[in-house]
Design an enzyme around this catalytic site. Sequence first.
Site: not given
Length: 189
Positions: A168, A170, A79, A132-133, A105, A47-49
């Site tokens: 990822h 998952e 991630c 992903i990023r 990051r 997600g976004e840390s």
Amino acid sequence: MIVAILALQGAFAEHAAALDRLGTDHFEIRRPQDLDRPFDALILPGGESTVMGKLLRDLDLFEPLRVRMAEGLPVFGTCAGLILLARTVEGGTPCFAAMDIAVKRNAYGRQLGSFYTQAPVLGIGTLPMTFIRAPYIASAGPAVQVLAQVDGHIVAARQGNLLATSFHPELSADLSVHRYFLALAGRAQ
Ligand code: GLN
């Protein structure tokens, strides 16, 4: 084995689906009362840390989870979840600082923000990897076992009961990283 999944933001549902396919009990953590339920392991999703770090503190989840990790709770971070585990975040603020790794990051730049590859993972085999990023692990302390590298950068590592991947698992049909984590968590019980 009961696995808690941090579900404040990001790709938590995909982890739940992977655990469903493995027949493993799980539930979501969104507020402090959720921590009253027994659980044996924790997943920190992608997600976004920075957002997750802020929500963890705002919702009073940070400190109880930090204590559980210090007590040896098995944790799998993917991630953004890897970033939450890191002791050092280049150009940023660490969150749990539970794992002796320094992370970079958004390490693959804008052009290569998302990509797919395959690479060997120690003790598991060659796996599909979706980035992903994604961050990578720029350096790791002596207690950290490097599990996988892509283009010379560490993308999977383990330290005791902590497992972290830049990619990822998952999001792929391959369940072997989840299986690896559940085996690790089972041995910790
Ligand atoms: N770039 C995100 C961060 O820094 C991580 C991306 C992801 O989890 N897919 O938190």
